[in-house]
Structure formats: C-alpha cells, structure tokens
Design an enzyme around this catalytic site. Structure first.
Site, mmCIF file in Angstrom:
data_model
loop_
_atom_site.group_PDB
_atom_site.id
_atom_site.type_symbol
_atom_site.label_atom_id
_atom_site.label_comp_id
_atom_site.label_asym_id
_atom_site.label_seq_id
_atom_site.Cartn_x
_atom_site.Cartn_y
_atom_site.Cartn_z
ATOM 1 C CE LYS A 22 -1.941 1.854 4.012
ATOM 2 N NZ LYS A 22 -1.528 3.201 4.099
ATOM 3 C CG ASN A 23 2.129 2.918 3.614
ATOM 4 O OD1 ASN A 23 1.006 3.138 3.336
ATOM 5 N ND2 ASN A 23 2.359 2.652 4.791
ATOM 6 N NE ARG A 93 -0.271 11.852 7.230
ATOM 7 C CZ ARG A 93 -0.234 13.132 7.848
ATOM 8 N NH1 ARG A 93 -1.561 13.618 8.012
ATOM 9 N NH2 ARG A 93 0.725 13.828 8.366
ATOM 10 C CB CYS A 117 -4.762 5.847 10.658
ATOM 11 S SG CYS A 117 -5.152 4.642 9.654
ATOM 12 N NE ARG A 122 -0.816 10.233 10.384
ATOM 13 C CZ ARG A 122 -0.992 9.154 9.707
ATOM 14 N NH1 ARG A 122 -2.497 8.813 9.643
ATOM 15 N NH2 ARG A 122 -0.111 8.822 8.749
ATOM 16 N N PRO A 123 1.881 16.236 12.113
ATOM 17 C CG PRO A 123 3.684 16.948 13.035
ATOM 18 C CD PRO A 123 2.736 15.802 13.215
ATOM 19 C CB ILE A 124 2.762 17.941 6.638
ATOM 20 C CG1 ILE A 124 1.917 19.167 6.451
ATOM 21 C CG2 ILE A 124 1.921 16.833 6.416
ATOM 22 C CD1 ILE A 124 1.226 19.226 5.247
ATOM 23 C CG ASP A 125 7.350 19.644 11.315
ATOM 24 O OD1 ASP A 125 6.324 18.816 11.345
ATOM 25 O OD2 ASP A 125 8.275 20.027 11.905
ATOM 26 C CD GLN A 126 11.042 17.807 10.119
ATOM 27 O OE1 GLN A 126 12.120 18.056 9.381
ATOM 28 N NE2 GLN A 126 10.779 18.748 10.881
ATOM 29 C CG ASP A 307 2.242 1.163 9.869
ATOM 30 O OD1 ASP A 307 1.826 1.767 10.696
ATOM 31 O OD2 ASP A 307 2.491 1.508 8.573
ATOM 32 N NE ARG A 399 -7.273 4.637 4.996
ATOM 33 C CZ ARG A 399 -6.479 4.724 5.642
ATOM 34 N NH1 ARG A 399 -6.742 4.751 6.941
ATOM 35 N NH2 ARG A 399 -5.117 5.040 5.679
#
Ligand code: EPU
Length: 423
Positions: A22-23, A93, A117, A122-126, A307, A399
């Site tokens: 999936k990922n 996501r 999920c 769940r930050p996306i600062d990076q 996971d 999913r």
C-alpha cells in the site's frame, strides 16, 4: 454500516499470497503525476486507498485504466495541478504527495490537507521544510496547502530532516527529481517503499542514489518518461498473516514476500517461540506450544514497524507473563487497547508503553476497527476468541488489506463480511 463476523477457534493451514505494498503504491501512483507519458504499474493492491488515489488523479485529468486485476496504466500527460478533489484528498494521508508532484511538475501546487488514520497530531512540517529548501513558498490555511516555486521551478538544495519521516522523504524525492540541480536529503527514512519509489523514478529516467540509506542524492533531470514497473510486496500485510498464524497455533505459508523486509518481525516471533522458515520469496510460520513474553520498541526501518504494533500487541496478550510494547513513532497509537480490553485483554498504557499481562486469551465481543492496523488486530483477536466477534468500521481495514476475508477464509478461518444491504 458493513461489518465482519469472526468465529474463533479454527486452526489455519495452507498458503496466503501477499499483495503489493500500500505505502509504496500510493507514493508511486502520485509520482506518476510528474510524467507526461504512460506508466504501467504491476502488483497494485486493489484496496480503497489505491482506488481513491486513482479517483483523485482522474479528477485532475489523468487517464487510469486497469489492464488486469493487479496491473494499471496511468497516463498523466494531460493532468493539471490545483484541482484535486478536496473531499477525496482529505480521506487519505498519502494525498500529501500531490504537493511534491505538483510543485515538481508545474512549480506550483494547491491541494486539500491530507487525512488518514487518527494517531493524534500528524504534522507535515518536515515536508514543508523540504519544499522551502527547494525554493518554494508554502502556506497551509483553511484546509488547503499551497506552494509556489519562487523562480517558477524548484531548485536543488540540501535538506536535513529534524526527524525521520517516511512521507517527507518520499515527498522531497518526488519534488526534487525534476528540480534544477542537485538535492541531498540527510536523516532520510530507509523504508523499503522509499527504495521502491526511487527505483520506479529511476526507471523513468530520474537520477536518485542512496535510497535505503539515510543520505539520498538526487540529480535533477528535465523530464521523465513512462515505464513498466512492479511494486514490492506489502511487508505489513505479510507480518499481519504471520501473526495470525502464530496467534491461532497454526502453520501458514506466506508467499510473495521479501524475507529481508520482515526481519524485525521474524526475529520477534522467533524470540517468542514461533518458528519462521525463510525461503527466497516465501516464509513458513508455525507455532506449537506456548508463546514467550517479549519487549518491543517500534522504530523507523529497520526497527520494528509501528504499523505492526496493534497486531503484535494482540499476540503478546496470548504470551505467558508481562510484555511491554513501546511506541516511538506515533503519539496516539494505542486507541485499539480499549477494544482489545473488551475482548478480555489486560493492558495498561503508561506513557508511550503498553504493559500487557498475557496468558488469559480472548473472548468474543462487538468491537470497532479504530484504524487500519487496529482493525487487523481485532481480526486476529477474533480468530483466537471463543464465540462470535463482530468488527465495525471495516472501511479502515479495506483501506489497506486486499480481500482479507477471502484470503483468511482460504486457509480455514471463519470470517464473513455482512453487508447491511444483505440484511
Ligand atoms: N512527523 C513530523 N513532521 C512531519 C512528518 C512526520 O513530526 O513533517 C512525525 C509524525 O508525527 C510521526 C513521525 O514523524 O510521529 C513519523 O511520521 P512519518 O512521516 O514517517 O509517517 P507518514 O509518512 O505520515 C507513513 C505511513 C504510515 C506509517 C508511517 C511510519 C503512508 C501513507 N503512511 O506515514 O502508515 O505508520 O509512515 O512508518 O506511507 C499504515 O499503513 O497503517 C500507516 C499508518
């Protein structure tokens, strides 16, 4: 709402084939947006996150067609940026990869904030730090992320991530393959799906080296061409069935795997007294007798995968003695503990650690899949419980697991999906 019914107690036997990862799939699918040509992707899992990714690309002008059940042709030649459907994007996501793909191809991006999920914040600062280092101005307001390359095209740069992030590593790879000049990503994540994304893009003409180590180097190219590419198998799906075998005191052959990717899972199972036989592209998992307690720390690859936390915690509930599961990746991964407790588990969460008093087994109960992997854990507990477990909110499970009911039934599990329309 549809739900699963699991009647526990059956021994499993036979073989289960693992689907594509999936990922890896979701990253590679959105990376196709960079390419003005046809890409044929093989070993694509037919799961709802993948279907949603296709719907998003189609809404943006791409053509996506199934050639076989697991092979898909994607043509993004006429795709446009800035028009991804908000409702679909916020359902998953991985839609954050659209920011990297739109910035890489057009020098500008606008898309809804990603969902996925619920593990707390769940930050996306990076990701944003990386885009800014490549010369983009990025804002995140009103549920949208917008980015614009100051000079019309991203410029290669050096990026040091403050923490290891799978998504940020993949997003900056996607953004930088068409950037002007060279990019270096340091403190990069090393997951197998990062290597898979890099291999796919290199097959399309990108120049990426170092994927799989913590320093990745990208030489920008002016365009990419289409290719045919087969995705790697899903190590988390494989690990889930390995644990299902161990939990039910069964013997299962799990095929279409890369055993190297499963090492941290296999090692823990062996420590617990489970036999794992590794072959070129399959493993045989068997358990006879009692499970031993174990202590586990989740970590970025090659550490034990977050996971697999809920599934492994479920197995530890069956082991004699007190085990610890410490979660080092997500702040709020233990929401499934309340559900396992309904099934008789004895687990206390103290800070980042779940302290599991094992040995008492499970009793059937009505439970919820609070997220994707938590849902897999409920199935495993249900397979061991005496009586009939019902699992609601199975859309989370769909999913990420292709045909989990069919695969488990084929090895003797008593699991059914009840569609409310059937009632
Ligand atoms: N983080 C930040 N800032 C960022 C990005 C991440 O602080 O900009 C933090 C996160 O809050 C988290 C940690 O860094 O605490 C790791 O997050 P990462 O970015 O690695 O996670 P992700 O890319 O959002 C992917 C998978 C998840 C998996 C994690 C960790 C996809 C679509 N999702 O998420 O998969 O748990 O990596 O391996 O690839 C799943 O498949 O069930 C799943 C949740």
């Amino acid at each position: 709402m549809d739900y699963f019914v699991v009647k526990g107690g059956n021994e499993l036997s036979g073989q289960i084939e693992v689907s594509g990862m999936k990922n890896a799939a979701v990253a590679v699918i959105f990376a196709c947006f960079l390419i003005e040509d046809k890409c044929v992707l093989e070993n694509i899992p037919d799961i709802s996150d993948v279907r949603t990714s296709f719907s998003i690309l189609r809404a943006m002008g791409a053509t996506v067609r199934y050639l076989t059940e697991t092979t898909v042709e994607i043509d993004c030649t006429n795709a446009e940026g800035g028009c991804s459907p908000f409702d679909l994007v916020r359902n998953m996501r991985a839609s954050y990869y659209l920011v990297g793909a739109e910035l890489g191809r057009f020098g500008k991006a606008k898309t809804g904030c990603p969902g996925g999920c619920d593990f707390g914040i769940r930050p996306i600062d990076q990701h944003i730090k990386g885009f800014e280092a490549l010369g983009a101005n990025v804002t995140s307001e009103g549920g949208y992320i917008e980015g614009k390359a100051q000079s019309g095209r991203l410029k290669g740069s050096s990026i040091y991530f403050d923490r290891v992030s799978v998504g940020a590593t993949m997003n900056i790879i996607i953004a930088s393959v068409l950037a002007e000049g060279n990019t270096v990503i340091e403190n990069a994540a090393r997951e197998p799906h990062i290597v898979d994304l890099a291999n796919f893009l290199n097959t399309c003409g990108a120049k990426i080296t170092g994927a799989g180590t913590d320093v990745i180097k990208i030489k920008g190219v002016s365009s990419l061409h289409g290719c045919t590419y087969a995705l790697i198998p899903d190590m988390i799906e494989a690990g889930t069935y390995m644990i299902a075998a161990a939990a039910t005191e069964s013997r299962l052959k799990i095929t279409n795997v890369i055993p190297k990717h499963l090492e941290s899972i296999s090692a823990k199972l062996e420590e617990m007294g489970v036999e794992v036989e590794e072959h070129d592209d399959f493993v045989i998992v068997s358990r006879k007798g009692k499970l031993k307690k174990a202590n586990i720390l989740t970590q970025p690859y090659p550490g034990f995968p977050t996971d697999m936390n809920p599934q492994m915690c479920t197995l530890l509930c069956l082991a004699e003695g007190v085990s610890n599961m410490t979660e080092n990746v997500w702040d709020n991964r233990f929401r499934y503990v309340d559900e396992l407790t309904k099934m008789g588990a004895s687990i206390k969460v103290v800070g980042k650690t779940a302290v599991i008093e094992g040995g008492s087994g499970f009793v059937a109960a009505p439970v919820r899949a609070v997220d994707l992997r938590a849902g897999a854990a409920m199935i495993i507990a249900g397979l061991c419980a005496s009586g009939k477990t019902t699992i609601e909110d199975i859309h989370h499970i769909k999913r990420g697991y292709y045909d989990i009911v069919g695969k488990l039934r084929s090895v003797g599990a008593d699991i059914r999906e009840i569609s409310v329309a059937d009632k």
